[in-house]
Motif scaffolding. Structure first.
Motif, mmCIF file in Angstrom:
data_model
loop_
_atom_site.group_PDB
_atom_site.id
_atom_site.type_symbol
_atom_site.label_atom_id
_atom_site.label_comp_id
_atom_site.label_asym_id
_atom_site.label_seq_id
_atom_site.Cartn_x
_atom_site.Cartn_y
_atom_site.Cartn_z
ATOM 1 N N LEU B 66 0.837 -1.191 0.000
ATOM 2 C CA LEU B 66 0.000 0.000 0.000
ATOM 3 C C LEU B 66 0.875 1.245 0.000
ATOM 4 C CD1 LEU B 66 -2.761 1.437 0.281
ATOM 5 C CD2 LEU B 66 -2.519 1.184 2.768
ATOM 6 N N ASN B 67 0.618 2.120 -0.945
ATOM 7 C CA ASN B 67 1.307 3.406 -1.022
ATOM 8 C C ASN B 67 0.246 4.491 -0.853
ATOM 9 O OD1 ASN B 67 2.469 5.854 -1.851
ATOM 10 N ND2 ASN B 67 3.819 4.853 -3.313
ATOM 11 N N LYS B 68 0.090 4.963 0.374
ATOM 12 C CA LYS B 68 -0.992 5.903 0.673
ATOM 13 C C LYS B 68 -0.813 7.237 -0.033
ATOM 14 C CE LYS B 68 -0.393 5.117 4.934
ATOM 15 N NZ LYS B 68 -0.327 5.197 6.408
ATOM 16 N N SER B 69 0.406 7.695 -0.138
ATOM 17 C CA SER B 69 0.618 9.003 -0.773
ATOM 18 C C SER B 69 0.212 8.961 -2.240
ATOM 19 C CB SER B 69 2.071 9.447 -0.625
ATOM 20 O OG SER B 69 2.935 8.514 -1.240
ATOM 21 N N ALA B 70 0.410 7.807 -2.864
ATOM 22 C CA ALA B 70 0.027 7.660 -4.271
ATOM 23 C C ALA B 70 -1.383 7.109 -4.421
ATOM 24 C CB ALA B 70 1.019 6.753 -4.985
ATOM 25 N N LYS B 71 -2.015 6.767 -3.299
ATOM 26 C CA LYS B 71 -3.337 6.130 -3.330
ATOM 27 C C LYS B 71 -3.319 4.928 -4.269
ATOM 28 C CE LYS B 71 -6.219 10.098 -2.063
ATOM 29 N NZ LYS B 71 -5.226 11.183 -2.063
ATOM 30 N N HIS B 72 -2.372 4.056 -4.007
ATOM 31 C CA HIS B 72 -2.149 2.920 -4.890
ATOM 32 C C HIS B 72 -1.863 1.678 -4.056
ATOM 33 C CE1 HIS B 72 -0.659 0.758 -8.450
ATOM 34 N NE2 HIS B 72 0.302 0.305 -7.660
ATOM 35 N N LEU B 73 -2.444 0.566 -4.457
ATOM 36 C CA LEU B 73 -2.059 -0.696 -3.844
ATOM 37 C C LEU B 73 -1.842 -1.736 -4.928
ATOM 38 C CD1 LEU B 73 -5.005 -2.616 -2.215
ATOM 39 C CD2 LEU B 73 -5.383 -0.396 -3.238
ATOM 40 N N SER B 74 -1.042 -2.724 -4.579
ATOM 41 C CA SER B 74 -0.747 -3.767 -5.549
ATOM 42 C C SER B 74 -0.727 -5.117 -4.842
ATOM 43 C CB SER B 74 0.582 -3.497 -6.254
ATOM 44 O OG SER B 74 1.644 -3.466 -5.326
ATOM 45 N N LEU B 75 -1.039 -6.123 -5.608
ATOM 46 C CA LEU B 75 -1.008 -7.508 -5.134
ATOM 47 C C LEU B 75 0.063 -8.234 -5.926
ATOM 48 C CD1 LEU B 75 -2.256 -9.916 -3.519
ATOM 49 C CD2 LEU B 75 -3.734 -10.286 -5.508
ATOM 50 N N HIS B 76 1.017 -8.826 -5.207
ATOM 51 C CA HIS B 76 2.069 -9.608 -5.838
ATOM 52 C C HIS B 76 1.831 -11.079 -5.542
ATOM 53 C CE1 HIS B 76 5.240 -6.166 -6.226
ATOM 54 N NE2 HIS B 76 4.007 -5.702 -6.325
#
Lengths: 114, 111
Positions: B66-76
């Motif tokens: 989770l990257n809150k500043s970028a409002k981005h999350l990813s699943l690996h």
């Protein structure tokens, strides 16, 4: 424990008719949420019930309504069906409202409106 | 207005390699994020989640960032397996007992 069950699994209706879908949550779960899944739109939240009370509602017209019974079973009703209502309708249950992050989904009811 | 977006409708990955599924959100009030996996003719099943106070959560082959500043999350997913082929939905909650889902990414893992 038995999972979330939904009936019927498949339904074909004609424009203008109304339909009622049923959902039985996992035993002990008191919160039931309903979602509509259409291609390109993902899962869209319809409403959530907890202890027979609607706690949250999504942005759907008043033709979509629901209720929950004292045994936590829930029904969803759609009146005056439109072609665009054709979708997979999913219900999900969770143990308590306020901790519904991990929701358990049923297999869905596939509604086709002709 | 789509508050949770999955901009890649599909992803194809070779077995054994890493699968990276992305999700962006617009509502800064979201404080909990989840990933669900959905096979055809079945309801979505919960995969992994992350609270906004963390930036990483790992469970076996699955890791969510989770990257809150970028409002981005990813699943690996590593290593990817053919059984991972499914549609993956990210979802977010703002503590109002409802989940806002993305449109899904269809992952195909080929041998």
């Amino acid at each position: 424990k038995a999972g979330v069950t939904q009936t019927p699994r498949y339904l074909i209706k004609t424009r203008g008719q109304q339909v009622t879908l049923s959902c039985s949550p996992i035993s002990g779960h008191r919160s039931v949420s309903w979602y509509q899944q259409t291609p390109g739109q993902g899962l869209q939240f319809l409403f959530e019930y907890f202890s027979e009370t609607q706690r949250n509602k999504g942005n759907f017209p008043g033709r979509f309504s629901g209720r929950q019974f004292s045994n936590s079973r829930s029904e969803m009703n759609v009146s005056t069906l439109e072609l665009g209502d054709s979708a997979l309708y999913l219900c999900a249950s969770s143990q308590t409202s306020g901790n519904s992050y991990e929701q358990y989904f049923g297999p869905g009811t596939r509604l086709t409106v002709t | 207005d789509q508050q949770v977006k999955q901009n890649s409708p599909s992803l194809s990955v070779q077995e054994g390699r890493i699968s990276i599924l992305n999700c962006d959100y617009t509502n800064s009030m979201f404080d909990y994020f989840l990933w669900y996996k959905k096979y055809p003719a079945e309801g979505p099943t919960f995969l992994i989640s992350i609270s906004s106070i963390k930036d990483k959560n790992e469970d076996g082959r699955f890791t969510v960032f989770l990257n809150k500043s970028a409002k981005h999350l990813s699943l690996h997913i590593v290593p990817s397996q053919p059984g991972d082929s499914a549609v993956y939905f990210c979802a977010a909650s703002d503590n109002t007992d409802k989940l806002i889902f993305g449109t899904g990414t269809r992952l195909q893992v080929f041998p």
